[in-house]
Design a protein around this motif. Structure first.
Motif, PDB file in Angstrom:
ATOM      1  N   ALA A  68       4.223  -7.288   0.140  1.00  0.00           N
ATOM      2  CA  ALA A  68       3.087  -7.778   0.915  1.00  0.00           C
ATOM      3  C   ALA A  68       2.417  -6.613   1.633  1.00  0.00           C
ATOM      4  CB  ALA A  68       3.552  -8.832   1.922  1.00  0.00           C
ATOM      5  N   ARG A  69       1.088  -6.518   1.497  1.00  0.00           N
ATOM      6  CA  ARG A  69       0.351  -5.394   2.083  1.00  0.00           C
ATOM      7  C   ARG A  69      -1.068  -5.828   2.444  1.00  0.00           C
ATOM      8  NH1 ARG A  69       2.664  -0.411   0.493  1.00  0.00           N
ATOM      9  NH2 ARG A  69       4.190  -0.535  -1.183  1.00  0.00           N
ATOM     10  N   TRP A  70      -1.704  -5.047   3.328  1.00  0.00           N
ATOM     11  CA  TRP A  70      -3.154  -5.133   3.487  1.00  0.00           C
ATOM     12  C   TRP A  70      -3.769  -4.376   2.330  1.00  0.00           C
ATOM     13  CZ3 TRP A  70      -3.898  -3.305   9.265  1.00  0.00           C
ATOM     14  CH2 TRP A  70      -3.449  -4.314  10.127  1.00  0.00           C
ATOM     15  N   THR A  71      -4.576  -5.021   1.533  1.00  0.00           N
ATOM     16  CA  THR A  71      -5.138  -4.337   0.367  1.00  0.00           C
ATOM     17  C   THR A  71      -6.244  -3.356   0.742  1.00  0.00           C
ATOM     18  OG1 THR A  71      -6.604  -6.242  -0.003  1.00  0.00           O
ATOM     19  CG2 THR A  71      -4.527  -6.171  -1.235  1.00  0.00           C
ATOM     20  N   CYS A  72      -6.886  -3.559   1.891  1.00  0.00           N
ATOM     21  CA  CYS A  72      -7.962  -2.637   2.279  1.00  0.00           C
ATOM     22  C   CYS A  72      -7.430  -1.286   2.732  1.00  0.00           C
ATOM     23  CB  CYS A  72      -8.823  -3.251   3.379  1.00  0.00           C
ATOM     24  SG  CYS A  72      -8.035  -3.312   5.005  1.00  0.00           S
ATOM     25  N   ARG A  73      -6.162  -1.240   3.139  1.00  0.00           N
ATOM     26  CA  ARG A  73      -5.572   0.007   3.622  1.00  0.00           C
ATOM     27  C   ARG A  73      -4.523   0.562   2.653  1.00  0.00           C
ATOM     28  NH1 ARG A  73      -6.436   0.665   9.209  1.00  0.00           N
ATOM     29  NH2 ARG A  73      -5.383   2.661   8.950  1.00  0.00           N
ATOM     30  N   THR A  74      -4.415  -0.051   1.492  1.00  0.00           N
ATOM     31  CA  THR A  74      -3.439   0.392   0.502  1.00  0.00           C
ATOM     32  C   THR A  74      -4.154   1.126  -0.628  1.00  0.00           C
ATOM     33  OG1 THR A  74      -1.983  -1.489   0.971  1.00  0.00           O
ATOM     34  CG2 THR A  74      -1.644  -0.337  -1.107  1.00  0.00           C
ATOM     35  N   HIS A  75      -3.930   2.420  -0.730  1.00  0.00           N
ATOM     36  CA  HIS A  75      -4.569   3.202  -1.788  1.00  0.00           C
ATOM     37  C   HIS A  75      -3.801   3.046  -3.097  1.00  0.00           C
ATOM     38  CE1 HIS A  75      -7.705   5.576   0.341  1.00  0.00           C
ATOM     39  NE2 HIS A  75      -7.001   5.181   1.386  1.00  0.00           N
ATOM     40  N   VAL A  76      -4.545   2.874  -4.161  1.00  0.00           N
ATOM     41  CA  VAL A  76      -3.953   2.674  -5.477  1.00  0.00           C
ATOM     42  C   VAL A  76      -2.989   3.800  -5.812  1.00  0.00           C
ATOM     43  CG1 VAL A  76      -4.466   2.574  -7.945  1.00  0.00           C
ATOM     44  CG2 VAL A  76      -5.886   1.302  -6.325  1.00  0.00           C
ATOM     45  N   SER A  77      -3.356   5.030  -5.473  1.00  0.00           N
ATOM     46  CA  SER A  77      -2.521   6.184  -5.812  1.00  0.00           C
ATOM     47  C   SER A  77      -1.141   6.116  -5.179  1.00  0.00           C
ATOM     48  CB  SER A  77      -3.217   7.479  -5.382  1.00  0.00           C
ATOM     49  OG  SER A  77      -3.436   7.486  -3.975  1.00  0.00           O
ATOM     50  N   LYS A  78      -1.004   5.349  -4.091  1.00  0.00           N
ATOM     51  CA  LYS A  78       0.281   5.255  -3.390  1.00  0.00           C
ATOM     52  C   LYS A  78       1.204   4.196  -3.983  1.00  0.00           C
ATOM     53  CE  LYS A  78      -0.903   8.275  -0.208  1.00  0.00           C
ATOM     54  NZ  LYS A  78      -0.258   9.609  -0.114  1.00  0.00           N
ATOM     55  N   VAL A  79       0.632   3.246  -4.738  1.00  0.00           N
ATOM     56  CA  VAL A  79       1.446   2.115  -5.189  1.00  0.00           C
ATOM     57  C   VAL A  79       1.439   1.896  -6.691  1.00  0.00           C
ATOM     58  CG1 VAL A  79       1.241   0.876  -3.000  1.00  0.00           C
ATOM     59  CG2 VAL A  79      -0.488   0.519  -4.774  1.00  0.00           C
ATOM     60  N   VAL A  80       0.523   2.528  -7.409  1.00  0.00           N
ATOM     61  CA  VAL A  80       0.434   2.276  -8.842  1.00  0.00           C
ATOM     62  C   VAL A  80       1.682   2.802  -9.537  1.00  0.00           C
ATOM     63  CG1 VAL A  80      -0.754   4.443  -9.389  1.00  0.00           C
ATOM     64  CG2 VAL A  80      -1.098   2.419 -10.845  1.00  0.00           C
ATOM     65  N   GLY A  81       2.158   2.040 -10.480  1.00  0.00           N
ATOM     66  CA  GLY A  81       3.346   2.444 -11.235  1.00  0.00           C
ATOM     67  C   GLY A  81       3.046   2.526 -12.715  1.00  0.00           C
ATOM     68  N   GLU A  82       3.154   3.698 -13.307  1.00  0.00           N
ATOM     69  CA  GLU A  82       2.924   3.909 -14.737  1.00  0.00           C
ATOM     70  C   GLU A  82       1.545   3.385 -15.158  1.00  0.00           C
ATOM     71  OE1 GLU A  82       6.150   2.216 -16.877  1.00  0.00           O
ATOM     72  OE2 GLU A  82       7.645   3.587 -16.029  1.00  0.00           O
TER      73      GLU A  82
END
Length: 238
Positions: A68-82
């Protein structure tokens, strides 16, 4: 950048499935940017919530790659997997449509925990002074910045197994008011959080604290409630 990003987004209500989309991979791209691109360019019927886009309202909270996260403050580069991203609605809440959850029971539990302030002074009276360096004020300040985004609630395993549990946000709110010396419904509030679905149902796993975007510790507030409720019970004040 011209790279593509594969994103899987939950479509439907309680029954549904993930649908894959390809979106441009951009610099400084947030998860909310990805969802907005899909809705505006690929799937106009996609349902989701957002408002401020700057981490102030919490309405854009979703489950991103299982967290669970705030999507506006979550950068794709920090969470994307493969090169893949999976976006779903918040857990532990009924799904209205796609990424939109029904927050009614979340806020109903705030009410059940007596999460509203009730003072004895009227608007005709002077403000009641509160010492900023007092123990009570410091305890209240530690949790008062909660904006009700639901991330802690969605991250709580106790809520998952016990739907009647008041949850970390409601109990954190109760804790801030227990420490508000101006409030006049302390006994009622302690009774509300002392039941089977209240503070003693917490297993102190700390998921709410780990995932809180505001860096609040509902775990600490719930522990405080346990102490206060225990003392009140021993003294016959419940």
């Amino acid at each position: 950048m011209t790279n593509k990003l594969t994103v899987k987004i939950w479509r439907g209500k309680e029954q549904g499935d993930f649908v894959s989309y390809e979106v441009p991979r951009l610099a400084s791209q947030t998860v909310l940017d990805v969802v907005t691109y899909v809705q505006r360019n690929l799937e106009p019927s996609l349902g989701y919530r957002f408002a401020c886009r700057v981490g102030m309202c919490g309405s854009c909270a979703m489950t991103v790659n299982g967290v669970a996260r705030w999507t506006c403050r979550t950068h794709v580069s920090k969470v994307v997997g493969e090169g893949q991203l999976e976006i779903a609605p918040l857990a532990n809440l009924p799904v209205v449509k796609d990424l939109v959850t029904d927050m009614s029971e979340f806020f109903d539990k705030w009410a059940r925990a007596k999460g509203s302030f009730k003072g004895k002074r009227t608007r005709a009276d002077d403000f009641e002074p509160v010492k900023p360096d007092s123990r009570e004020r410091k305890a209240a300040d530690a949790g008062v910045e909660c904006i009700g985004c639901g991330v802690c609630y969605a991250s709580c395993d106790v809520v998952s197994s016990r739907p009647d549990y008041l949850g970390p946000a409601a109990l954190n709110r109760a804790w801030t008011l227990v420490n508000d010396v101006r409030d006049t419904q302390q006994r009622e509030r302690l009774r509300a959080v002392a039941g089977d679905a209240g503070c003693h149902a917490c297993h102190t796993q700390g998921s709410c604290t780990v995932h809180c975007p505001k860096q609040i510790s509902p775990t600490a507030g719930i522990a405080g409630l346990k102490r206060v409720v225990g003392r009140a019970a021993v003294r016959g004040r419940l």
